[in-house]
Design an enzyme around this catalytic site. Structure first.
Site, PDB file in Angstrom:
ATOM      1  N   CYS A 130      -5.644  -2.928   2.152  1.00  0.00           N
ATOM      2  CA  CYS A 130      -5.669  -3.027   3.611  1.00  0.00           C
ATOM      3  C   CYS A 130      -7.045  -3.443   4.126  1.00  0.00           C
ATOM      4  O   CYS A 130      -7.536  -4.513   3.778  1.00  0.00           O
ATOM      5  CB  CYS A 130      -5.198  -1.699   4.214  1.00  0.00           C
ATOM      6  SG  CYS A 130      -4.725  -1.781   5.958  1.00  0.00           S
ATOM      7  N   GLU A 171       0.841  -1.205   0.000  1.00  0.00           N
ATOM      8  CA  GLU A 171       0.000   0.000   0.000  1.00  0.00           C
ATOM      9  C   GLU A 171       0.876   1.254   0.000  1.00  0.00           C
ATOM     10  O   GLU A 171       1.875   1.337   0.720  1.00  0.00           O
ATOM     11  CB  GLU A 171      -0.879  -0.028   1.259  1.00  0.00           C
ATOM     12  CG  GLU A 171      -1.780   1.161   1.460  1.00  0.00           C
ATOM     13  CD  GLU A 171      -2.641   1.018   2.709  1.00  0.00           C
ATOM     14  OE1 GLU A 171      -3.581   1.811   2.869  1.00  0.00           O
ATOM     15  OE2 GLU A 171      -2.364   0.114   3.529  1.00  0.00           O
ATOM     16  N   LYS A 198      -9.042   3.501  -2.751  1.00  0.00           N
ATOM     17  CA  LYS A 198      -9.578   2.909  -1.523  1.00  0.00           C
ATOM     18  C   LYS A 198     -10.906   3.563  -1.171  1.00  0.00           C
ATOM     19  O   LYS A 198     -11.020   4.790  -1.105  1.00  0.00           O
ATOM     20  CB  LYS A 198      -8.580   3.071  -0.381  1.00  0.00           C
ATOM     21  CG  LYS A 198      -8.961   2.292   0.877  1.00  0.00           C
ATOM     22  CD  LYS A 198      -7.855   2.372   1.931  1.00  0.00           C
ATOM     23  CE  LYS A 198      -8.210   1.535   3.158  1.00  0.00           C
ATOM     24  NZ  LYS A 198      -7.170   1.638   4.204  1.00  0.00           N
TER      25      LYS A 198
END
Length: 378
Positions: free
Chosen positions: A169, A48, A135
């Site tokens: 994540c 990430e 995200k």
């Protein structure tokens, strides 16, 4: 003879960014891509926010403190524009490696200041930038620098091995996101993780293993989990204090990269805190075997009991035609255009959303438009 499904060599990169250095992190990523390609990897996964870094300083400093502010400004100055010089370099590296590359970046919109996204980029073996995923929801300190991503960046993408997907994540434990990608038939899934979690919880590696095996069990896909790691330069820059430095130098705080098969077995890793590249051969026949047992979006689902509706009548990859027509039908062409303009400017107007929700309710409609993410929801 029947159909033939390949054995795919995949690679998970575990490395530290050149902290808050866009050019340095890009050069390092390109070198690692070439290295993995030379070892036969056809899919290469990165952590990430690898370019230029992930905002981990919020685990150690007050959000409005002087150091946090300074590092956040540096993050913006080193964030990636898409397309740009960094994406050109990454595309060339993917083409040279003849591999699909999924890499985390901090994205900023060209010609703007102050708004960033936590983003994954997907490159094809021909060097094409396939698309990006932002995200959906920033987590804890990310919310201080990252905006929630747009829904039309979510979904699987087609590859020569069939549908592939990735999430960032905490998204990897979102049940609806997992089901949506399962319904899109993902066969290889990439998870991009930071280099450490908050100091108050379990180590990153614990969560990585749980989420990776859970995703594999539910989707029957191969899962490549790429974690970051820390180095001396990052520790010195963070100035986390004696306790913080002790935490960051604990070998259990970072790393944990691994690869999982459709039986939810760890077939490579987990790695320790070191830098390196983890490899595994993924036989897609195994995914067929396990899908025949549990296809949670197919024969093992009960659509008369459980249904999930994606926004904008997506096509088989979760985006597509038909969405604009439905939006226009629900809120009117003028309002739709105004909404679209606001979305594209990245400054949605909540008042318009309220008006549209009220209007839809008054008309007895079952679906309404969420401006900022172009979501039609039941």
């Amino acid at each position: 003879m029947g159909d033939v499904y390949p054995v795919v060599c995949v690679a998970a990169v575990q490395a530290a960014s050149v902290f808050l250095d866009r050019e340095g992190s890009t050069e390092k990523a390109c070198r690692l891509i070439r290295d993995a390609g030379e070892h036969g990897a056809r899919v290469i996964a990165f952590p990430e926010g690898f370019i230029p870094a992930h905002p981990v300083w919020y685990h150690h400093h007050a959000a409005t403190g002087a150091l946090a502010n300074r590092l956040s400004v540096a993050l913006f100055k080193n964030a990636v524009e898409i397309p740009g010089r960094e994406t050109d370099a990454l595309a060339a590296a993917a083409r040279a490696a003849n591999a699909y590359v999924v890499i985390g970046v901090c994205e900023k919109i060209p010609n703007t200041i102050g708004t960033m996204f936590n983003t994954q980029l997907y490159f094809g073996p021909d060097g094409a930038l396939i698309r990006k995923h932002q995200k959906i929801m920033p987590t804890v300190g990310e919310r201080l620098v990252h905006m929630g991503g747009f829904g039309d960046t979510f979904g699987a993408f087609q590859s020569e091995f069939g549908p592939m997907s990735s999430l960032i994540c905490g998204e990897n434990s979102n049940p609806l996101a997992v089901f949506a990608l399962t319904a899109e038939g993902t066969r290889i899934h990439v998870m991009s993780w930071p280099n450490h979690f908050p100091t108050s919880g379990d180590p990153l590696r614990n969560r990585v293993a749980i989420d990776s095996q859970a995703f594999a069990q539910m989707s029957k896909a191969f899962v490549i989990s790429a974690c970051g790691t820390v180095d001396d330069h990052m520790i010195e820059t963070l100035k986390a204090g004696p306790d913080g430095e002790k935490f960051l130098r604990d070998p259990n705080c970072c790393g944990g990269t691994l690869i999982v098969d459709p039986l939810a077995r760890i077939i490579a890793g987990p790695m320790g805190p070191e830098e390196g590249i983890l490899y595994a051969d993924c036989n897609l026949d195994l995914a067929i075997q396990m899908k025949l047992r549990h296809d949670f979006a197919g024969h093992y689902n009960r659509p008369d009991i459980f249904q999930m509706r994606r926004p904008c009548e997506p096509d088989e990859y979760g985006h597509g035609d038909g969405g604009e027509e439905r939006i226009a039908r629900l809120v009117g062409e003028a309002d739709r255009q105004k909404a679209e303009n606001e979305r594209r400017s990245f400054f949605p107007v909540p008042e318009i959303l309220v008006e549209q929700v009220n209007r839809a309710n008054q008309q007895g409609q079952q679906e309404v438009l969420c401006l900022s993410h172009r979501f039609l929801v039941a």
